[in-house]
Design an enzyme around this catalytic site. Structure first.
Site, PDB file in Angstrom:
ATOM      1  N   ASP A  91       0.874  -1.175   0.000  1.00 15.14           N
ATOM      2  CA  ASP A  91       0.000   0.000   0.000  1.00 15.14           C
ATOM      3  C   ASP A  91       0.905   1.216   0.000  1.00 15.14           C
ATOM      4  O   ASP A  91       2.009   1.175   0.548  1.00 15.14           O
ATOM      5  CB  ASP A  91      -0.908   0.003   1.229  1.00 15.14           C
ATOM      6  N   ASP A 144      -6.863  -1.164  -4.536  1.00 17.90           N
ATOM      7  CA  ASP A 144      -7.922  -1.019  -3.533  1.00 17.90           C
ATOM      8  C   ASP A 144      -8.989  -0.036  -3.993  1.00 17.90           C
ATOM      9  O   ASP A 144     -10.188  -0.297  -3.861  1.00 17.90           O
ATOM     10  CB  ASP A 144      -7.343  -0.526  -2.199  1.00 17.90           C
TER      11      ASP A 144
END
Length: 153
Positions: free
Chosen positions: A112, A128
């Site tokens: 991330d 995401d």
């Protein structure tokens, strides 16, 4: 064909951004952009969203694989008979799922790399966001005016 290209481009773009984040961002250290509204932050997520199932790696892999497989199957079916909005929703979901699943298989975690300043604990990646937007679009498709009972897709 455009929908397949969309899924592939999402997956490829996210993989490139993850590679950039791993090479150029310090782990868990914020780099503000856009006036501090977005913070670039490298994080290795070993679980699902918000690190759920972090300690249950085998279960997470099975669940992620099943969900990715379902998304791919539904995407391929939508290409034959789905409405354009449904095809786009599945393209977004499938592209994001493929990128995150690739990370889980190859690295054991998902990279991330950014967060919004108003969400303190949630760190995202393009995959995401793509899954989230595709899911919202899918819900909207179910309530849209073109979703009539008995309509063949």
């Amino acid at each position: 064909m455009w929908y397949i290209l969309t899924a592939v481009l999402i997956c490829a773009a996210d993989q490139l951004l993850k590679r950039y984040a791993d090479a150029n961002l310090e782990y868990a250290k914020d780099r503000p952009v856009l006036g501090g509204r977005i913070l670039l932050t490298k994080y290795h997520n070993r679980g699902a969203m918000l690190n759920l199932l972090e300690e249950k790696r085998e279960g997470l892999m099975a669940l992620s694989g099943a969900a990715s497989g379902c998304a791919l199957t539904l995407f391929l079916r939508s290409l034959k008979k789905g409405r354009p909005s449904v095809r786009l929703a599945f393209a977004l979901i499938t592209g994001g799922a493929a990128s995150n699943m690739s990370d889980r298989i190859r690295k054991g975690y998902v990279v991330d790399y950014f967060r919004f300043s108003f969400l303190k604990r949630v760190i995202f990646n393009l995959a995401d966001l793509s899954i989230f937007l595709g899911s919202i679009l899918m819900v909207l498709c179910q309530f849209g005016k073109d979703n009539k009972a008995g309509q063949g897709e």
